[in-house]
Design a protein around this motif. Structure first.
Motif, PDB file in Angstrom:
ATOM      1  N   GLY A 139       0.822  -1.207   0.000  1.00 23.80           N
ATOM      2  CA  GLY A 139       0.000   0.000   0.000  1.00 23.80           C
ATOM      3  C   GLY A 139       0.855   1.256   0.000  1.00 23.80           C
ATOM      4  O   GLY A 139       2.085   1.183   0.089  1.00 23.80           O
ATOM      5  N   ILE A 140       0.214   2.407  -0.087  1.00 20.92           N
ATOM      6  CA  ILE A 140       0.964   3.660  -0.014  1.00 20.92           C
ATOM      7  C   ILE A 140       0.556   4.453   1.226  1.00 20.92           C
ATOM      8  O   ILE A 140      -0.514   4.249   1.777  1.00 20.92           O
ATOM      9  N   LEU A 141       1.442   5.341   1.629  1.00 21.85           N
ATOM     10  CA  LEU A 141       1.149   6.230   2.749  1.00 21.85           C
ATOM     11  C   LEU A 141       0.482   7.482   2.203  1.00 21.85           C
ATOM     12  O   LEU A 141       0.984   8.095   1.260  1.00 21.85           O
ATOM     13  N   VAL A 142      -0.633   7.847   2.798  1.00 16.89           N
ATOM     14  CA  VAL A 142      -1.333   9.061   2.386  1.00 16.89           C
ATOM     15  C   VAL A 142      -1.360  10.004   3.589  1.00 16.89           C
ATOM     16  O   VAL A 142      -1.964   9.693   4.607  1.00 16.89           O
ATOM     17  N   VAL A 143      -0.657  11.110   3.465  1.00 21.93           N
ATOM     18  CA  VAL A 143      -0.616  12.089   4.541  1.00 21.93           C
ATOM     19  C   VAL A 143      -1.706  13.117   4.278  1.00 21.93           C
ATOM     20  O   VAL A 143      -1.783  13.675   3.179  1.00 21.93           O
ATOM     21  N   VAL A 144      -2.551  13.324   5.269  1.00 22.67           N
ATOM     22  CA  VAL A 144      -3.605  14.330   5.124  1.00 22.67           C
ATOM     23  C   VAL A 144      -3.428  15.369   6.212  1.00 22.67           C
ATOM     24  O   VAL A 144      -3.493  15.059   7.395  1.00 22.67           O
ATOM     25  N   SER A 145      -3.162  16.581   5.797  1.00 20.09           N
ATOM     26  CA  SER A 145      -3.063  17.683   6.744  1.00 20.09           C
ATOM     27  C   SER A 145      -4.177  18.665   6.429  1.00 20.09           C
ATOM     28  O   SER A 145      -4.838  18.581   5.391  1.00 20.09           O
ATOM     29  N   GLY A 146      -4.351  19.595   7.310  1.00 12.23           N
ATOM     30  CA  GLY A 146      -5.374  20.615   7.095  1.00 12.23           C
ATOM     31  C   GLY A 146      -5.454  21.422   8.359  1.00 12.23           C
ATOM     32  O   GLY A 146      -5.063  20.936   9.415  1.00 12.23           O
ATOM     33  N   PHE A 147      -5.933  22.635   8.247  1.00 18.69           N
ATOM     34  CA  PHE A 147      -6.029  23.465   9.441  1.00 18.69           C
ATOM     35  C   PHE A 147      -6.922  22.781  10.462  1.00 18.69           C
ATOM     36  O   PHE A 147      -7.863  22.082  10.089  1.00 18.69           O
ATOM     37  N   SER A 148      -6.619  23.000  11.719  1.00 16.28           N
ATOM     38  CA  SER A 148      -7.469  22.525  12.792  1.00 16.28           C
ATOM     39  C   SER A 148      -8.861  23.114  12.530  1.00 16.28           C
ATOM     40  O   SER A 148      -8.993  24.323  12.341  1.00 16.28           O
ATOM     41  N   GLY A 149      -9.880  22.266  12.448  1.00 18.31           N
ATOM     42  CA  GLY A 149     -11.229  22.778  12.151  1.00 18.31           C
ATOM     43  C   GLY A 149     -11.579  22.701  10.667  1.00 18.31           C
ATOM     44  O   GLY A 149     -12.673  23.084  10.270  1.00 18.31           O
ATOM     45  N   ALA A 150     -10.659  22.166   9.849  1.00 16.68           N
ATOM     46  CA  ALA A 150     -10.929  22.077   8.409  1.00 16.68           C
ATOM     47  C   ALA A 150     -11.899  20.941   8.094  1.00 16.68           C
ATOM     48  O   ALA A 150     -12.386  20.823   6.978  1.00 16.68           O
ATOM     49  N   GLY A 151     -12.151  20.090   9.084  1.00 10.96           N
ATOM     50  CA  GLY A 151     -13.092  18.983   8.880  1.00 10.96           C
ATOM     51  C   GLY A 151     -12.417  17.738   8.338  1.00 10.96           C
ATOM     52  O   GLY A 151     -13.074  16.812   7.890  1.00 10.96           O
ATOM     53  N   LYS A 152     -11.073  17.674   8.431  1.00 12.24           N
ATOM     54  CA  LYS A 152     -10.386  16.528   7.818  1.00 12.24           C
ATOM     55  C   LYS A 152     -10.694  15.217   8.538  1.00 12.24           C
ATOM     56  O   LYS A 152     -10.741  14.172   7.899  1.00 12.24           O
ATOM     57  N   GLY A 153     -10.950  15.291   9.845  1.00 13.00           N
ATOM     58  CA  GLY A 153     -11.289  14.071  10.596  1.00 13.00           C
ATOM     59  C   GLY A 153     -12.562  13.444  10.045  1.00 13.00           C
ATOM     60  O   GLY A 153     -12.619  12.233   9.796  1.00 13.00           O
ATOM     61  N   THR A 154     -13.570  14.256   9.810  1.00 15.01           N
ATOM     62  CA  THR A 154     -14.851  13.765   9.290  1.00 15.01           C
ATOM     63  C   THR A 154     -14.655  13.185   7.890  1.00 15.01           C
ATOM     64  O   THR A 154     -15.183  12.126   7.559  1.00 15.01           O
ATOM     65  N   VAL A 155     -13.873  13.872   7.071  1.00 12.64           N
ATOM     66  CA  VAL A 155     -13.640  13.413   5.692  1.00 12.64           C
ATOM     67  C   VAL A 155     -12.932  12.048   5.712  1.00 12.64           C
ATOM     68  O   VAL A 155     -13.318  11.118   5.004  1.00 12.64           O
ATOM     69  N   MET A 156     -11.909  11.911   6.571  1.00 13.80           N
ATOM     70  CA  MET A 156     -11.144  10.661   6.590  1.00 13.80           C
ATOM     71  C   MET A 156     -11.970   9.504   7.139  1.00 13.80           C
ATOM     72  O   MET A 156     -11.893   8.389   6.645  1.00 13.80           O
ATOM     73  N   LYS A 157     -12.775   9.775   8.168  1.00 12.32           N
ATOM     74  CA  LYS A 157     -13.628   8.702   8.726  1.00 12.32           C
ATOM     75  C   LYS A 157     -14.592   8.208   7.646  1.00 12.32           C
ATOM     76  O   LYS A 157     -14.828   7.007   7.523  1.00 12.32           O
TER      77      LYS A 157
END
Ligand code: 5GP
Length: 211
Positions: A5-23
């Motif tokens: 597999g590959i590593l996918v790094v996801v960053s974003g400002f705190s509050g950008a909603g990245k947690g919801t998107v990744m879940k």
């Protein structure tokens, strides 16, 4: 499809909603594995040990870092955060794409150690929307929100070091855009050397047979 597999790094400002998107991404596609970080931060209401983070004391965290049990770690607004090595390595070997939801210092360390990693930066459509989401979350005091916004300003300076920007305006569109970018990364020629070498060898045999 590559075996590893590959590593996918996801960053974003705190509050950008990245947690919801990744879940949501992990819920939709079973080829993704979401890494759970270790942190010295206290749990927020609604967070759980082993689900959102592994909550550690400073001593425990230091011991993990010293024994090389973290593939990267960084300090963010007075707390430490790090990515446990064992899970990442197991999942990559099993052919899963592993998602690391981490901040920029960690992202750049991953790029150094794993040059094939894909670096994505998720942002709300505007700075005002970011502030609104951070305040609306209601889990941080004003002082912490101010520090997180200041930190967002610093992180904004580094965005061009990422491979792609993903705008989180609408959840479904953002999840699918992320998925497509990861699929594209698998198609990179340099990620498919086994197939390329096979084609080269076969071409040689075929052309020799034609003589
Ligand atoms: P939060 O306290 O809001 O959960 O996370 C704060 C920041 O730390 C976020 O930008 C988050 O992506 C980042 N973060 C979470 N886990 C890790 C990690 O393992 N390593 C690094 N470098 N950053 C992390």
């Amino acid at each position: 499809m590559n075996k590893q597999g590959i590593l996918v790094v996801v960053s974003g400002f705190s509050g950008a909603g990245k947690g919801t998107v990744m879940k949501e991404l992990v819920r939709r596609y079973d080829r993704y594995a979401l890494s759970i970080s270790a942190t010295t931060r206290s749990p927020r209401p609604g967070e759980a040990e082993g689900v959102d983070y592994f909550y550690k004391t400073m001593e425990e965290f230091r011991a993990m870092a010293a024994s090389d049990a973290l593939i990267e770690y960084a300090c963010y607004v007075n707390n430490y955060y790090g990515t446990p090595r064992a899970y990442v390595e197991e999942q990559l070997a099993a052919g899963k794409d592993v998602i690391l939801e981490i901040e920029i210092q960690g992202a750049l360390k991953i790029r150094e150690k794993y040059p094939d990693a894909l670096l994505l930066f998720i942002t709300p459509p505007s700075a005002e929307e970011l502030r609104r989401r951070l305040v609306g979350r209601g889990t941080e005091d004003n002082d912490t929100i101010a520090r997180r916004l200041a930190r967002a300003g610093e992180e904004a300076e580094g965005i061009e070091q990422y491979d792609y920007l993903v705008i989180n305006d609408e959840l479904d569109a953002c999840v699918e855009a992320t998925h497509r970018l990861i699929e594209l990364q698998h198609q990179k020629a340099s990620k498919n050397m086994e197939l390329i070498n096979q084609i080269r060898e076969d071409l040689k045999k075929i052309s020799e047979g034609e003589r």
